[in-house]
Design a protein around this motif. Structure first.
Motif, PDB file in Angstrom:
ATOM      1  N   THR A  26      -4.972  60.896   8.864  1.00 52.73           N
ATOM      2  CA  THR A  26      -5.712  60.278   9.961  1.00 52.73           C
ATOM      3  C   THR A  26      -7.204  60.323   9.653  1.00 52.73           C
ATOM      4  O   THR A  26      -7.653  61.101   8.808  1.00 52.73           O
ATOM      5  CB  THR A  26      -5.451  60.987  11.303  1.00 52.73           C
ATOM      6  OG1 THR A  26      -6.011  62.303  11.241  1.00 52.73           O
ATOM      7  CG2 THR A  26      -3.959  61.074  11.614  1.00 52.73           C
ATOM      8  N   HIS A  78      -4.010  56.251   7.434  1.00 58.52           N
ATOM      9  CA  HIS A  78      -2.832  55.565   7.982  1.00 58.52           C
ATOM     10  C   HIS A  78      -3.273  54.573   9.033  1.00 58.52           C
ATOM     11  O   HIS A  78      -3.932  54.924  10.012  1.00 58.52           O
ATOM     12  CB  HIS A  78      -1.859  56.588   8.568  1.00 58.52           C
ATOM     13  CG  HIS A  78      -0.651  55.960   9.176  1.00 58.52           C
ATOM     14  ND1 HIS A  78       0.290  55.304   8.423  1.00 58.52           N
ATOM     15  CD2 HIS A  78      -0.237  55.870  10.461  1.00 58.52           C
ATOM     16  CE1 HIS A  78       1.236  54.847   9.216  1.00 58.52           C
ATOM     17  NE2 HIS A  78       0.929  55.174  10.451  1.00 58.52           N
ATOM     18  N   ARG A  79      -2.942  53.317   8.822  1.00 58.80           N
ATOM     19  CA  ARG A  79      -3.277  52.229   9.752  1.00 58.80           C
ATOM     20  C   ARG A  79      -1.983  51.513  10.119  1.00 58.80           C
ATOM     21  O   ARG A  79      -1.618  50.539   9.468  1.00 58.80           O
ATOM     22  CB  ARG A  79      -4.249  51.248   9.107  1.00 58.80           C
ATOM     23  CG  ARG A  79      -5.574  51.870   8.751  1.00 58.80           C
ATOM     24  CD  ARG A  79      -6.451  50.843   7.999  1.00 58.80           C
ATOM     25  NE  ARG A  79      -7.594  51.473   7.407  1.00 58.80           N
ATOM     26  CZ  ARG A  79      -7.645  51.967   6.181  1.00 58.80           C
ATOM     27  NH1 ARG A  79      -6.616  51.879   5.385  1.00 58.80           N
ATOM     28  NH2 ARG A  79      -8.747  52.531   5.722  1.00 58.80           N
TER      29      ARG A  79
END
Length: 53
Positions: free
Chosen positions: A9, A45-46
């Motif tokens: 993240t 993370h997307r």
């Protein structure tokens, strides 16, 4: 050879990222002892950008 991206993240700090990578590497080595070269890259993370997830 094993190469993978480790989802992190935007708020994960260096210690957390290092722990994630070290844990993943240990799990890979335990599951696949022949894996002598392992490249693990942290990546933000997307979920919206990755339809595979």
């Amino acid at each position: 050879m094993v190469a993978a991206k480790i989802g992190v993240t935007a708020t994960d700090d260096g210690t957390r990222i290092t722990t994630l990578i070290d844990t993943a590497e240990a799990r890979i080595r335990a599951a696949v002892p022949a894996a002598t070269v392992i490249y693990l890259e942290p990546d933000i993370h997307r979920p919206a950008a990755d339809p595979a997830i």
